[in-house]
Motif scaffolding. Structure first.
Motif, PDB file in Angstrom:
ATOM      1  N   UNK A   1      15.442  10.765   0.180  1.00 41.01           N
ATOM      2  CA  UNK A   1      15.438   9.388   0.680  1.00 41.01           C
ATOM      3  C   UNK A   1      14.958   9.369   2.124  1.00 41.01           C
ATOM      4  N   UNK A   2      15.484  10.274   2.938  1.00 36.70           N
ATOM      5  CA  UNK A   2      15.064  10.356   4.341  1.00 36.70           C
ATOM      6  C   UNK A   2      13.559  10.583   4.441  1.00 36.70           C
ATOM      7  N   UNK A   3      13.053  11.481   3.610  1.00 33.79           N
ATOM      8  CA  UNK A   3      11.623  11.801   3.645  1.00 33.79           C
ATOM      9  C   UNK A   3      10.785  10.591   3.234  1.00 33.79           C
ATOM     10  N   UNK A   4      11.225   9.877   2.202  1.00 32.82           N
ATOM     11  CA  UNK A   4      10.471   8.708   1.737  1.00 32.82           C
ATOM     12  C   UNK A   4      10.439   7.610   2.790  1.00 32.82           C
TER      13      UNK A   4
ATOM     14  N   UNK B   1       0.795  -1.222   0.000  1.00 33.74           N
ATOM     15  CA  UNK B   1       0.000   0.000   0.000  1.00 33.74           C
ATOM     16  C   UNK B   1       0.828   1.274   0.000  1.00 33.74           C
ATOM     17  N   UNK B   2       2.124   1.133   0.220  1.00 37.41           N
ATOM     18  CA  UNK B   2       3.002   2.304   0.174  1.00 37.41           C
ATOM     19  C   UNK B   2       3.129   2.786  -1.261  1.00 37.41           C
ATOM     20  N   UNK B   3       3.455   4.041  -1.417  1.00 37.05           N
ATOM     21  CA  UNK B   3       3.706   4.538  -2.773  1.00 37.05           C
ATOM     22  C   UNK B   3       4.955   3.841  -3.309  1.00 37.05           C
ATOM     23  N   UNK B   4       5.083   3.829  -4.627  1.00 31.48           N
ATOM     24  CA  UNK B   4       6.238   3.175  -5.251  1.00 31.48           C
ATOM     25  C   UNK B   4       7.539   3.770  -4.734  1.00 31.48           C
ATOM     26  N   UNK B   5       7.583   5.086  -4.588  1.00 30.85           N
ATOM     27  CA  UNK B   5       8.791   5.768  -4.124  1.00 30.85           C
ATOM     28  C   UNK B   5       9.130   5.348  -2.688  1.00 30.85           C
ATOM     29  N   UNK B   6       8.122   5.334  -1.819  1.00 31.66           N
ATOM     30  CA  UNK B   6       8.356   4.944  -0.428  1.00 31.66           C
ATOM     31  C   UNK B   6       8.762   3.484  -0.329  1.00 31.66           C
ATOM     32  N   UNK B   7       8.070   2.613  -1.061  1.00 33.53           N
ATOM     33  CA  UNK B   7       8.351   1.176  -0.990  1.00 33.53           C
ATOM     34  C   UNK B   7       9.777   0.884  -1.463  1.00 33.53           C
ATOM     35  N   UNK B   8      10.187   1.482  -2.579  1.00 37.84           N
ATOM     36  CA  UNK B   8      11.538   1.240  -3.103  1.00 37.84           C
ATOM     37  C   UNK B   8      12.596   1.669  -2.095  1.00 37.84           C
ATOM     38  N   UNK B   9      12.477   2.887  -1.584  1.00 37.17           N
ATOM     39  CA  UNK B   9      13.470   3.402  -0.641  1.00 37.17           C
ATOM     40  C   UNK B   9      13.473   2.578   0.650  1.00 37.17           C
ATOM     41  N   UNK B  10      12.283   2.280   1.165  1.00 34.50           N
ATOM     42  CA  UNK B  10      12.160   1.538   2.418  1.00 34.50           C
ATOM     43  C   UNK B  10      12.791   0.149   2.306  1.00 34.50           C
ATOM     44  N   UNK B  11      12.463  -0.595   1.237  1.00 28.68           N
ATOM     45  CA  UNK B  11      12.978  -1.951   1.098  1.00 28.68           C
ATOM     46  C   UNK B  11      14.472  -1.970   0.786  1.00 28.68           C
ATOM     47  N   UNK B  12      14.949  -0.994   0.012  1.00 30.36           N
ATOM     48  CA  UNK B  12      16.389  -0.925  -0.232  1.00 30.36           C
ATOM     49  C   UNK B  12      17.140  -0.705   1.077  1.00 30.36           C
TER      50      UNK B  12
END
Length: 173
Positions: A154-157, A121-132
């Protein structure tokens, strides 16, 4: 002599070293961004093949950028199919649970599904940064290089992803 600077990435040992140092990160990036492991593997291979085919035209210092651009564009070209696959997987009936299974196994499976849905459910930007960051253990500056954004972005995401996950997980209980 003009071609010598351009053949740097075309040399087999150089290309092999470049592949070994970037293949896993690229595959994980694509998996986190698009959610399909097989597609991530295929696109990673396709991107390296295109890099090899165009190695004479790609300076070594631009090889990583070329690789990520090709991989991202290839994935976006397959995104319609990806959406169908993801929609199907969300709507597919859950496998029949064995009535003899202990309750904690069932609860664990339900929590995994809810957590995956929350991450999905996270945005694509948040999900990519979070999982990386959380799965690959990448540092913020490495994520910024991969995504082509600033460290502050990146910090914000990641902060936004954590807030959203906390909110969604609290609603799960």
């Amino acid at each position: 002599m003009k071609k010598d600077p351009m053949t740097g990435i075309c040399e087999e040992l150089t290309f092999s070293g470049f592949f070994k140092s970037h293949a896993k990160t690229l595959r994980n990036y694509l998996f986190y961004k698009f959610g399909n492991e097989e597609q991530a593997e295929d696109v990673t291979q396709e991107a390296f093949i295109k890099l090899w085919e165009n190695c004479a035209n790609v300076p070594p210092e631009k090889a990583k950028s070329f690789l990520y651009t090709v991989a991202n564009n290839t994935s976006l070209n397959h995104i319609a199919h990806q959406k169908v696959v993801l929609d199907y997987s969300k709507k597919a009936p859950a496998s029949v649970y064995d009535t003899q299974s202990p309750e904690f196994i069932m609860e664990e499976e339900q929590f995994k599904v809810k957590l995956q849905n929350a991450i999905g459910g996270l945005s694509e930007a948040q999900r990519s940064a979070f999982l990386l960051h959380r799965i690959d253990g990448k540092k913020y500056h490495e994520i910024a290089d991969i995504l082509g954004i600033s460290v502050k972005a990146v910090e914000k995401r990641i902060h936004g992803a954590l807030q959203q996950l906390r909110k969604d997980i609290d609603n799960i209980r």
